[in-house]
Design a protein around this motif. Sequence first.
Motif, PDB file in Angstrom:
ATOM      1  N   GLN A   1      -1.409   5.603 -36.848  1.00  0.00           N
ATOM      2  CA  GLN A   1      -1.450   6.208 -35.512  1.00  0.00           C
ATOM      3  C   GLN A   1      -0.460   5.516 -34.577  1.00  0.00           C
ATOM      4  OE1 GLN A   1      -5.542   6.157 -34.288  1.00  0.00           O
ATOM      5  NE2 GLN A   1      -6.153   7.683 -35.796  1.00  0.00           N
ATOM      6  N   VAL A   2      -0.336   4.198 -34.695  1.00  0.00           N
ATOM      7  CA  VAL A   2       0.610   3.457 -33.859  1.00  0.00           C
ATOM      8  C   VAL A   2       2.049   3.829 -34.235  1.00  0.00           C
ATOM      9  CG1 VAL A   2       1.466   1.146 -33.257  1.00  0.00           C
ATOM     10  CG2 VAL A   2      -0.991   1.542 -33.480  1.00  0.00           C
ATOM     11  N   LEU A   3       2.303   4.008 -35.536  1.00  0.00           N
ATOM     12  CA  LEU A   3       3.657   4.354 -35.998  1.00  0.00           C
ATOM     13  C   LEU A   3       4.036   5.786 -35.626  1.00  0.00           C
ATOM     14  CD1 LEU A   3       3.745   2.652 -39.506  1.00  0.00           C
ATOM     15  CD2 LEU A   3       4.755   1.823 -37.382  1.00  0.00           C
ATOM     16  N   GLY A   4       3.058   6.686 -35.501  1.00  0.00           N
ATOM     17  CA  GLY A   4       3.325   8.047 -35.041  1.00  0.00           C
ATOM     18  C   GLY A   4       3.306   9.101 -36.121  1.00  0.00           C
ATOM     19  N   ASP A   5       3.040  10.352 -35.702  1.00  0.00           N
ATOM     20  CA  ASP A   5       2.930  11.491 -36.617  1.00  0.00           C
ATOM     21  C   ASP A   5       4.227  11.830 -37.338  1.00  0.00           C
ATOM     22  OD1 ASP A   5       0.264  11.867 -36.083  1.00  0.00           O
ATOM     23  OD2 ASP A   5       0.609  13.385 -34.539  1.00  0.00           O
ATOM     24  N   ASN A   6       5.355  11.487 -36.748  1.00  0.00           N
ATOM     25  CA  ASN A   6       6.643  11.851 -37.347  1.00  0.00           C
ATOM     26  C   ASN A   6       7.110  10.811 -38.368  1.00  0.00           C
ATOM     27  OD1 ASN A   6       7.138   9.828 -35.513  1.00  0.00           O
ATOM     28  ND2 ASN A   6       8.938  10.797 -34.601  1.00  0.00           N
TER      29      ASN A   6
ATOM     30  N   THR B   1      14.293   7.889 -41.636  1.00  0.00           N
ATOM     31  CA  THR B   1      14.330   8.210 -43.061  1.00  0.00           C
ATOM     32  C   THR B   1      15.783   8.341 -43.531  1.00  0.00           C
ATOM     33  OG1 THR B   1      12.199   9.311 -42.864  1.00  0.00           O
ATOM     34  CG2 THR B   1      13.488   9.829 -44.820  1.00  0.00           C
ATOM     35  N   THR B   2      16.655   8.850 -42.670  1.00  0.00           N
ATOM     36  CA  THR B   2      18.075   8.939 -43.050  1.00  0.00           C
ATOM     37  C   THR B   2      18.657   7.547 -43.281  1.00  0.00           C
ATOM     38  OG1 THR B   2      18.691   9.079 -40.706  1.00  0.00           O
ATOM     39  CG2 THR B   2      18.553  11.166 -41.941  1.00  0.00           C
ATOM     40  N   ASP B   3      18.230   6.551 -42.499  1.00  0.00           N
ATOM     41  CA  ASP B   3      18.693   5.174 -42.737  1.00  0.00           C
ATOM     42  C   ASP B   3      18.192   4.667 -44.080  1.00  0.00           C
ATOM     43  OD1 ASP B   3      20.167   4.910 -40.408  1.00  0.00           O
ATOM     44  OD2 ASP B   3      18.539   3.961 -39.279  1.00  0.00           O
ATOM     45  N   LEU B   4      16.954   5.025 -44.435  1.00  0.00           N
ATOM     46  CA  LEU B   4      16.414   4.623 -45.737  1.00  0.00           C
ATOM     47  C   LEU B   4      17.296   5.149 -46.862  1.00  0.00           C
ATOM     48  CD1 LEU B   4      14.076   3.482 -47.555  1.00  0.00           C
ATOM     49  CD2 LEU B   4      13.127   5.799 -47.484  1.00  0.00           C
ATOM     50  N   ILE B   5      17.593   6.447 -46.819  1.00  0.00           N
ATOM     51  CA  ILE B   5      18.321   7.097 -47.914  1.00  0.00           C
ATOM     52  C   ILE B   5      19.812   6.761 -47.904  1.00  0.00           C
ATOM     53  CG2 ILE B   5      18.961   9.355 -48.885  1.00  0.00           C
ATOM     54  CD1 ILE B   5      16.007   8.460 -49.314  1.00  0.00           C
TER      55      ILE B   5
ATOM     56  N   ASP C   1       8.426  14.850 -50.736  1.00  0.00           N
ATOM     57  CA  ASP C   1       7.768  15.021 -49.444  1.00  0.00           C
ATOM     58  C   ASP C   1       7.976  13.824 -48.515  1.00  0.00           C
ATOM     59  OD1 ASP C   1       6.908  17.568 -50.062  1.00  0.00           O
ATOM     60  OD2 ASP C   1       4.924  16.910 -50.739  1.00  0.00           O
ATOM     61  N   ILE C   2       8.278  12.674 -49.067  1.00  0.00           N
ATOM     62  CA  ILE C   2       8.562  11.481 -48.245  1.00  0.00           C
ATOM     63  C   ILE C   2       9.777  11.727 -47.361  1.00  0.00           C
ATOM     64  CG2 ILE C   2       9.411   9.074 -48.389  1.00  0.00           C
ATOM     65  CD1 ILE C   2       6.432   9.292 -48.973  1.00  0.00           C
ATOM     66  N   LEU C   3      10.704  12.533 -47.851  1.00  0.00           N
ATOM     67  CA  LEU C   3      11.976  12.742 -47.156  1.00  0.00           C
ATOM     68  C   LEU C   3      11.885  13.765 -46.025  1.00  0.00           C
ATOM     69  CD1 LEU C   3      14.165  12.851 -50.388  1.00  0.00           C
ATOM     70  CD2 LEU C   3      13.564  10.863 -48.976  1.00  0.00           C
ATOM     71  N   LYS C   4      10.721  14.370 -45.843  1.00  0.00           N
ATOM     72  CA  LYS C   4      10.584  15.464 -44.866  1.00  0.00           C
ATOM     73  C   LYS C   4      10.298  15.001 -43.445  1.00  0.00           C
ATOM     74  CE  LYS C   4       9.268  18.833 -48.331  1.00  0.00           C
ATOM     75  NZ  LYS C   4       8.216  19.677 -48.883  1.00  0.00           N
ATOM     76  N   LYS C   5       9.879  13.768 -43.269  1.00  0.00           N
ATOM     77  CA  LYS C   5       9.570  13.253 -41.933  1.00  0.00           C
ATOM     78  C   LYS C   5      10.803  12.548 -41.362  1.00  0.00           C
ATOM     79  CE  LYS C   5       4.934  13.872 -41.868  1.00  0.00           C
ATOM     80  NZ  LYS C   5       3.894  13.812 -40.915  1.00  0.00           N
ATOM     81  N   GLU C   6      10.890  12.505 -40.040  1.00  0.00           N
ATOM     82  CA  GLU C   6      12.041  11.873 -39.385  1.00  0.00           C
ATOM     83  C   GLU C   6      12.078  10.363 -39.606  1.00  0.00           C
ATOM     84  OE1 GLU C   6      14.135  11.534 -34.980  1.00  0.00           O
ATOM     85  OE2 GLU C   6      12.218  12.556 -35.171  1.00  0.00           O
ATOM     86  N   TYR C   7      10.887   9.754 -39.673  1.00  0.00           N
ATOM     87  CA  TYR C   7      10.813   8.298 -39.820  1.00  0.00           C
ATOM     88  C   TYR C   7      10.054   7.912 -41.080  1.00  0.00           C
ATOM     89  CZ  TYR C   7      12.507   7.981 -35.052  1.00  0.00           C
ATOM     90  OH  TYR C   7      13.282   8.080 -33.920  1.00  0.00           O
ATOM     91  N   PHE C   8      10.313   6.697 -41.536  1.00  0.00           N
ATOM     92  CA  PHE C   8       9.702   6.139 -42.735  1.00  0.00           C
ATOM     93  C   PHE C   8       9.011   4.841 -42.351  1.00  0.00           C
ATOM     94  CE2 PHE C   8       9.929   3.324 -46.438  1.00  0.00           C
ATOM     95  CZ  PHE C   8       9.363   4.123 -47.409  1.00  0.00           C
TER      96      PHE C   8
END
Length: 180
Positions: free
Chosen positions: A51-56, A159-163, A137-144
């Motif tokens: 919840q602290v990290l956020g829905d996205n 998530t783009t930084d992750l990949i 499905d991990i790749l579908k959210k804006e953040y990781f």
Amino acid sequence: MKLQDGRPTDLTGRLPKEIRVYDFLDTLNISYQRVDHEAAMTMEACEEIDQVLGDNTSICKNLFLCNRQATDFYLLLIPGNKPFKTKELSAQIGSSRLSFAKPEFMEQYLDITPGSVSVMGLMNDIEHKVQLLIDEDILKKEYFGCHPCVNTSSLKFKTTDLIERIIPALEHTPQIVTLG
């Protein structure tokens, strides 16, 4: 619990493996946020952190697996709410029966302990013994979201930084899998 930008200003009491994660991200100029919390050993314990990290943010289960002979090792990133079906994954990656790897292999290859499994542990796999598997499905959210190799903090970055930046710097080519 409060979301904070970047590394902690006071590193007192932080383990070297956690500090190495912050150094690694800072070297790559990755913008990230961090929340410190009580030890989170299960997905249920992570709900408040989520919840602290956020829905996205993609909060995932990090499963450290091996084949029956314990000669091939895998780190699977899968959404926290998605059930894991061994047979389905085994068929996709062409590996005989997968099971959870013993904690000593986790420590040997990733320098992490159960409850702290994270993609960031791949920075310690200098022999490239662990294959990275990512559910699509991990790749579908804006953040990781992930742990910095300890389960008393959680990180959030794009998530783009992750990949595009983090995984290439870890020198582990991921295999994208589709799990039901």
